[in-house]
Design a protein around this motif. Structure first.
Motif, PDB file in Angstrom:
ATOM      1  N   GLY A  79      22.613  35.708  41.005  1.00 46.22           N
ATOM      2  CA  GLY A  79      23.065  35.852  39.627  1.00 46.22           C
ATOM      3  C   GLY A  79      23.061  34.521  38.902  1.00 46.22           C
ATOM      4  N   LYS A  80      23.647  34.502  37.710  1.00 44.02           N
ATOM      5  CA  LYS A  80      23.564  33.326  36.855  1.00 44.02           C
ATOM      6  C   LYS A  80      24.877  32.553  36.748  1.00 44.02           C
ATOM      7  CE  LYS A  80      19.891  35.288  33.984  1.00 44.02           C
ATOM      8  NZ  LYS A  80      18.867  34.395  34.542  1.00 44.02           N
ATOM      9  N   GLN A  81      25.992  33.174  37.119  1.00 41.34           N
ATOM     10  CA  GLN A  81      27.288  32.528  36.891  1.00 41.34           C
ATOM     11  C   GLN A  81      27.545  31.407  37.891  1.00 41.34           C
ATOM     12  OE1 GLN A  81      31.077  34.639  37.740  1.00 41.34           O
ATOM     13  NE2 GLN A  81      31.607  34.189  35.618  1.00 41.34           N
ATOM     14  N   ALA A  82      28.056  30.289  37.388  1.00 44.01           N
ATOM     15  CA  ALA A  82      28.504  29.175  38.225  1.00 44.01           C
ATOM     16  C   ALA A  82      29.667  28.525  37.493  1.00 44.01           C
ATOM     17  CB  ALA A  82      27.380  28.192  38.484  1.00 44.01           C
ATOM     18  N   MET A  83      30.884  28.911  37.866  1.00 47.51           N
ATOM     19  CA  MET A  83      32.055  28.438  37.124  1.00 47.51           C
ATOM     20  C   MET A  83      33.195  28.115  38.077  1.00 47.51           C
ATOM     21  SD  MET A  83      33.966  30.139  33.822  1.00 47.51           S
ATOM     22  CE  MET A  83      34.530  31.612  34.669  1.00 47.51           C
ATOM     23  N   MET A  84      33.890  27.009  37.778  1.00 43.56           N
ATOM     24  CA  MET A  84      35.050  26.562  38.558  1.00 43.56           C
ATOM     25  C   MET A  84      36.169  26.179  37.589  1.00 43.56           C
ATOM     26  SD  MET A  84      33.077  24.139  41.361  1.00 43.56           S
ATOM     27  CE  MET A  84      34.608  23.413  41.961  1.00 43.56           C
ATOM     28  N   PRO A  85      36.976  27.132  37.120  1.00 40.73           N
ATOM     29  CA  PRO A  85      38.113  26.774  36.269  1.00 40.73           C
ATOM     30  C   PRO A  85      39.070  25.851  37.029  1.00 40.73           C
ATOM     31  CG  PRO A  85      37.753  29.140  36.289  1.00 40.73           C
ATOM     32  CD  PRO A  85      36.903  28.577  37.363  1.00 40.73           C
ATOM     33  N   LEU A  86      39.625  24.865  36.326  1.00 35.44           N
ATOM     34  CA  LEU A  86      40.515  23.878  36.942  1.00 35.44           C
ATOM     35  C   LEU A  86      41.852  23.865  36.234  1.00 35.44           C
ATOM     36  CD1 LEU A  86      38.101  20.806  37.063  1.00 35.44           C
ATOM     37  CD2 LEU A  86      38.926  22.034  39.062  1.00 35.44           C
ATOM     38  N   GLY A  87      42.909  23.577  37.000  1.00 36.44           N
ATOM     39  CA  GLY A  87      44.195  23.437  36.339  1.00 36.44           C
ATOM     40  C   GLY A  87      45.260  22.876  37.254  1.00 36.44           C
ATOM     41  N   GLU A  88      46.203  22.160  36.643  1.00 34.09           N
ATOM     42  CA  GLU A  88      47.388  21.699  37.358  1.00 34.09           C
ATOM     43  C   GLU A  88      48.330  22.886  37.551  1.00 34.09           C
ATOM     44  OE1 GLU A  88      47.981  18.787  38.584  1.00 34.09           O
ATOM     45  OE2 GLU A  88      46.675  17.367  37.543  1.00 34.09           O
ATOM     46  N   LEU A  89      49.062  22.894  38.665  1.00 34.10           N
ATOM     47  CA  LEU A  89      50.011  23.974  38.916  1.00 34.10           C
ATOM     48  C   LEU A  89      51.149  23.972  37.908  1.00 34.10           C
ATOM     49  CD1 LEU A  89      50.223  23.950  42.820  1.00 34.10           C
ATOM     50  CD2 LEU A  89      48.599  25.127  41.329  1.00 34.10           C
ATOM     51  N   THR A  90      51.357  22.838  37.246  1.00 28.83           N
ATOM     52  CA  THR A  90      52.388  22.757  36.196  1.00 28.83           C
ATOM     53  C   THR A  90      51.927  23.349  34.883  1.00 28.83           C
ATOM     54  OG1 THR A  90      51.589  20.589  35.511  1.00 28.83           O
ATOM     55  CG2 THR A  90      53.309  20.643  37.210  1.00 28.83           C
ATOM     56  N   GLY A  91      50.622  23.608  34.754  1.00 32.64           N
ATOM     57  CA  GLY A  91      50.073  24.111  33.502  1.00 32.64           C
ATOM     58  C   GLY A  91      49.757  23.021  32.497  1.00 32.64           C
ATOM     59  N   GLN A  92      50.024  21.772  32.837  1.00 37.43           N
ATOM     60  CA  GLN A  92      49.789  20.661  31.916  1.00 37.43           C
ATOM     61  C   GLN A  92      48.389  20.083  32.109  1.00 37.43           C
ATOM     62  OE1 GLN A  92      53.020  18.079  33.095  1.00 37.43           O
ATOM     63  NE2 GLN A  92      54.473  19.055  31.712  1.00 37.43           N
ATOM     64  N   ARG A  93      47.844  19.518  31.057  1.00 40.62           N
ATOM     65  CA  ARG A  93      46.576  18.788  31.168  1.00 40.62           C
ATOM     66  C   ARG A  93      46.870  17.430  31.785  1.00 40.62           C
ATOM     67  NH1 ARG A  93      42.406  21.116  27.853  1.00 40.62           N
ATOM     68  NH2 ARG A  93      41.161  19.223  28.010  1.00 40.62           N
ATOM     69  N   SER A  94      45.948  16.945  32.581  1.00 46.75           N
ATOM     70  CA  SER A  94      46.124  15.643  33.211  1.00 46.75           C
ATOM     71  C   SER A  94      44.817  14.879  33.167  1.00 46.75           C
ATOM     72  CB  SER A  94      46.572  15.800  34.670  1.00 46.75           C
ATOM     73  OG  SER A  94      45.547  16.399  35.447  1.00 46.75           O
ATOM     74  N   ASP A  95      44.914  13.585  33.358  1.00 47.67           N
ATOM     75  CA  ASP A  95      43.732  12.739  33.355  1.00 47.67           C
ATOM     76  C   ASP A  95      42.773  13.140  34.468  1.00 47.67           C
ATOM     77  OD1 ASP A  95      42.280  10.294  32.413  1.00 47.67           O
ATOM     78  OD2 ASP A  95      42.730   9.600  34.450  1.00 47.67           O
ATOM     79  N   ARG A  96      43.306  13.461  35.651  1.00 51.85           N
ATOM     80  CA  ARG A  96      42.418  13.792  36.772  1.00 51.85           C
ATOM     81  C   ARG A  96      41.687  15.112  36.540  1.00 51.85           C
ATOM     82  NH1 ARG A  96      46.504  15.343  41.809  1.00 51.85           N
ATOM     83  NH2 ARG A  96      47.507  17.158  40.844  1.00 51.85           N
ATOM     84  N   VAL A  97      42.349  16.070  35.914  1.00 50.16           N
ATOM     85  CA  VAL A  97      41.683  17.336  35.612  1.00 50.16           C
ATOM     86  C   VAL A  97      40.587  17.132  34.574  1.00 50.16           C
ATOM     87  CG1 VAL A  97      41.999  19.572  34.493  1.00 50.16           C
ATOM     88  CG2 VAL A  97      43.549  18.872  36.290  1.00 50.16           C
ATOM     89  N   GLU A  98      40.873  16.358  33.551  1.00 46.77           N
ATOM     90  CA  GLU A  98      39.875  16.118  32.508  1.00 46.77           C
ATOM     91  C   GLU A  98      38.658  15.385  33.067  1.00 46.77           C
ATOM     92  OE1 GLU A  98      41.922  14.196  29.322  1.00 46.77           O
ATOM     93  OE2 GLU A  98      42.827  16.065  28.594  1.00 46.77           O
TER      94      GLU A  98
END
Length: 326
Positions: A161-180
Motif C-alpha cells: 500500500g501507500k501509507q507510511a505514517m508515524m504519529p508522535l507525541g509526549e505522554l503529557t500531551g505537550q509539544r516538546s523540542d525532541r518531538v518537533e
C-alpha cells in the motif's frame, strides 16, 4: 541527532532506510544472524509501488558499540523486548527519547492518561517492572506505526500500500523540542510524522486495530481484502472494534475516529497480510498471548464485558495451541 533502530525486521529496516536516505541524522541498526550479515554486506533495500532504493547503514549485533543515543526506536516484536532489556540499557541515557513497540497495550499506557486510572500500572503486561525501569515513561514517546510492510529477504523490505505514517507525541500531551526535531527528521525522510496532542488516543487506535484484526487473520488465514469481502467476517471485526472502544472510553481515552471509519481505512490495504499471520504461517512465536493479557488486564480494570473479543480470542488461542502441539 543519533537514532538507533533496535530490530532489523521489515518495520525497522523500512524506518532505518528512510532515515539514512533523509540524511538528517546519524542512524544505526541493531540486528543479528543472517540479517546482520546481509545488511553489513548489502545495506538496506526498500521496495514500494513507486520506487526501489538501497542505502548503507551501520549495523551491529552489540548495542554497547553504539553508546548512548538521542532516540531509540524499538521495532522488535513485543514478546522479544524483555529478552534484550539488558542490551537496550547501553543505548539509553537520562535524555534519550524511547519509542517502544505497540502491538499489544504498552506498559506505559496509563502514564499521563487523564481518567480514573491515571498512572496506574498494568502488571499483566510488565509483570516484573523491568520495562518501566529500563524505559521510564517520562522518556517515552508514543508512536504507533501505520506502515504495512513485510520482509522480502534479509535486509530487503516491501511496503504494502501507500501509507507510511508515524504519529508522535509526549505522554503529557505537550509539544516538546525532541518531538518537533524527530518529527522534522522523519518528514524529511519521507515518513509522515504528525505531532499529536492526543497520543494516548492514537496509541489506542493502533492497539485496538492489532487486537481485533490479528486473531481474525489467524482464524481465517486471510489477507485484509479477503476478510473485508467475505460474508460477515468484516462485521465481526467491527463488533470487536466497538467493544475495544467501550473499554478505551472507560479508561478515559479520547477516541476521535469511529470503528466503521477505521475498518474501512484498514481494508484499503487489500493485499496486506497481518504480521501475526505472517509469523503464524512461518511457525514463529507470535504476540497473541500478549494481546490476550492486554485484553484481560483492561476488561478486569474497567469491568467492560467484551463478549465478542473474548470469544474470538478463545478460538484463536486454541488454533495456535493446536498448531504448536504438532
Amino acid at each position: 541527532m543519533k537514532i538507533c533502530i533496535y530490530g532489523s525486521g521489515a518495520m525497522g529496516s523500512y524506518i532505518a532506510a528512510h532515515l539514512v536516505r533523509g540524511a538528517q541524522s546519524e542512524v544505526s541498526v541493531v540486528a543479528r544472524g543472517g540479517t546482520l550479515a546481509a545488511i553489513q554486506a548489502n545495506g538496506l533495500r526498500v521496495i514500494t509501488d513507486e520506487e526501489e532504493f538501497t542505502v548503507p547503514v551501520r549495523a551491529v549485533a552489540d548495542p554497547a558499540e553504539l553508546g548512548v543515543q538521542d532516540v531509540v526506536i524499538i521495532t522488535l516484536k513485543m514478546h522479544h523486548v524483555d529478552e534484550v532489556l539488558d542490551q537496550i540499557r547501553h543505548l539509553i541515557g537520562p535524555d534519550t527519547a524511547i519509542i517502544p513497540p505497540i502491538a499489544a497495550l504498552p506498559y506505559y499506557f496509563l502514564s499521563g492518561l487523564t481518567g480514573p486510572f491515571r498512572d496506574q500500572r498494568l502488571p499483566r503486561i510488565d509483570p516484573t517492572g523491568r520495562q518501566r525501569a529500563v524505559m521510564p515513561p517520562e522518556q517515552v514517546l508514543g508512536c504507533p506505526y501505520w506502515i504495512g510492510v513485510h520482509a522480502h529477504a534479509p535486509g530487503v523490505t516491501r511496503r504494502d500500500g501507500k501509507q507510511a505514517m508515524m504519529p508522535l507525541g509526549e505522554l503529557t500531551g505537550q509539544r516538546s523540542d525532541r518531538v518537533e526535531k524527530l518529527s522534522a527528521i522523519l518528514e524529511a525522510a519521507g515518513i509522515e510524522a504528525p505531532i499529536s496532542d492526543n497520543i494516548h488516543g492514537d496509541v489506542w487506535v493502533k492497539f485496538a486495530n492489532s487486537m481485533c484484526w490479528n486473531p481474525v487473520a489467524i482464524l481465517t488465514m486471510a489477507r485484509l481484502g479477503e476478510i473485508g469481502s467475505s460474508d460477515g467476517a468484516g462485521e465481526v471485526v467491527h463488533a470487536m472494534l466497538e467493544e475495544s472502544d467501550a473499554i478505551g472510553r472507560a479508561l478515559g481515552v479520547e477516541i476521535t475516529v469511529s470503528p466503521r471509519d477505521r475498518l474501512n481505512r484498514t481494508l484499503r490495504g487489500t493485499h496486506h497480510k497481518m504480521s501475526m499471520l505472517q509469523d503464524f504461517e512461518r511457525g514463529r512465536p507470535n504476540e497473541l498471548e500478549l494481546l490476550h493479557s492486554s485484553l484481560l488486564s483492561i476488561t478486569r480494570l474497567t469491568g467492560v464485558k467484551a463478549p465478542t473479543l473474548k470469544t474470538v480470542y478463545a478460538l484463536a488461542r486454541l488454533r495456535v495451541a493446536i498448531a504448536e502441539s504438532k
